[in-house]
Scaffold this active site. Structure first.
Site, short mmCIF file in Angstrom:
data_model
loop_
_atom_site.label_atom_id
_atom_site.label_comp_id
_atom_site.label_asym_id
_atom_site.label_seq_id
_atom_site.Cartn_x
_atom_site.Cartn_y
_atom_site.Cartn_z
N GLU A 1 0.80 -1.22 0.00
CA GLU A 1 0.00 0.00 0.00
C GLU A 1 0.83 1.27 0.00
O GLU A 1 0.28 2.37 -0.16
CB GLU A 1 -0.99 0.02 1.17
CG GLU A 1 -0.39 -0.08 2.55
CD GLU A 1 -0.47 -1.47 3.11
OE1 GLU A 1 -0.65 -1.60 4.33
OE2 GLU A 1 -0.33 -2.44 2.35
N ASN A 2 2.16 1.19 0.19
CA ASN A 2 2.98 2.39 0.05
C ASN A 2 3.28 2.71 -1.41
O ASN A 2 3.95 3.69 -1.70
CB ASN A 2 4.28 2.26 0.84
CG ASN A 2 5.15 1.11 0.38
OD1 ASN A 2 4.65 0.02 0.12
ND2 ASN A 2 6.44 1.32 0.30
#
Length: 217
Positions: A46-47
């Site tokens: 998710e980064n």
């Protein structure tokens, strides 16, 4: 009984060809190391990474390549990088086929608590709430009991919840368990572990039907 690597190896068997997979912090990050070589899988973080590979060998780390847990990673050919808004659009748009998360507690109804222990400092929930709210297939990787020997598979979670009724399957150091409307259904037991030992370590309702096979790793 399995160690963390054994849990990751067993969960890797759940990853199918063509899947987009999100790996949570902790044991889930190990899964990328054990996926079959004959299938194509895209691991998403998710980064803002799509196309993560296994962990790098010692001495080959690139400090600019990290996952959401700030661990150094490798990337596969064709990997892409993007901002967090696009990453979460991918998650919220249900473009991830499988999410693998760690947990501190899971209830027999599929509730998960994995982000906060009251009284202890935490940095925040991160992407966990978005993942559990959007994913249709969530597998939890966790130890069956805590350090005090108390069950982490409960009738009701005692810690603040991350998501409600979202977990589909749990792989622990003792067993593979499916969430059903009736409770925890025992599917497989870890090598050398008896059904009685799993029953003793499970607070929630445990459903046992027929002979329970050992995991094949």
């Amino acid at each position: 009984m399995l160690d963390k690597i054994g849990i990751a190896k067993r969960i890797a068997q759940e990853v199918k060809d063509g899947y987009y997979v999100n790996l949570g912090i902790g044991i889930p990050t190990l899964v990328a190391n054990y996926v079959r070589d004959d299938i194509e899988v895209e691991f998403q973080s998710e980064n803002g990474v799509l196309g993560m590979g296994p962990f790098p060998f010692e001495g080959e780390e690139d400090a600019d390549l990290i996952n959401a847990g700030k661990q150094t990673i490798t990337t596969l050919p064709g990997a892409s990088f993007f901002d967090s808004s696009m990453s979460f659009s991918m998650i919220r748009g249900q473009h991830v086929h499988l999410t693998i998360l760690g947990a501190m507690e899971v209830s027999e109804e599929g509730d998960i608590a994995n982000w906060k222990i009251p009284g202890k400092m935490v940095k925040g929930m991160g992407g966990a709430m978005d993942l559990v709210a959007s994913a249709e297939n969530i597998i939890v990787a966790m130890m069956h009991t805590n350090k005090a020997g108390e069950s982490k598979l409960l009738k009701k979670c005692s810690l603040p919840l991350t998501g409600v009724g979202c977990v589909k399957k749990i792989v622990t150091n003792l067993a593979v368990i499916e969430i059903t409307p009736e409770g925890f259904k025992l599917l497989e037991r870890a090598p050398g572990i008896s059904v009685e030992a799993i029953k003793k370590a499970t607070e929630g309702t445990l459903i046992i039907e027929g002979d329970i096979p050992e995991m094949i790793l």
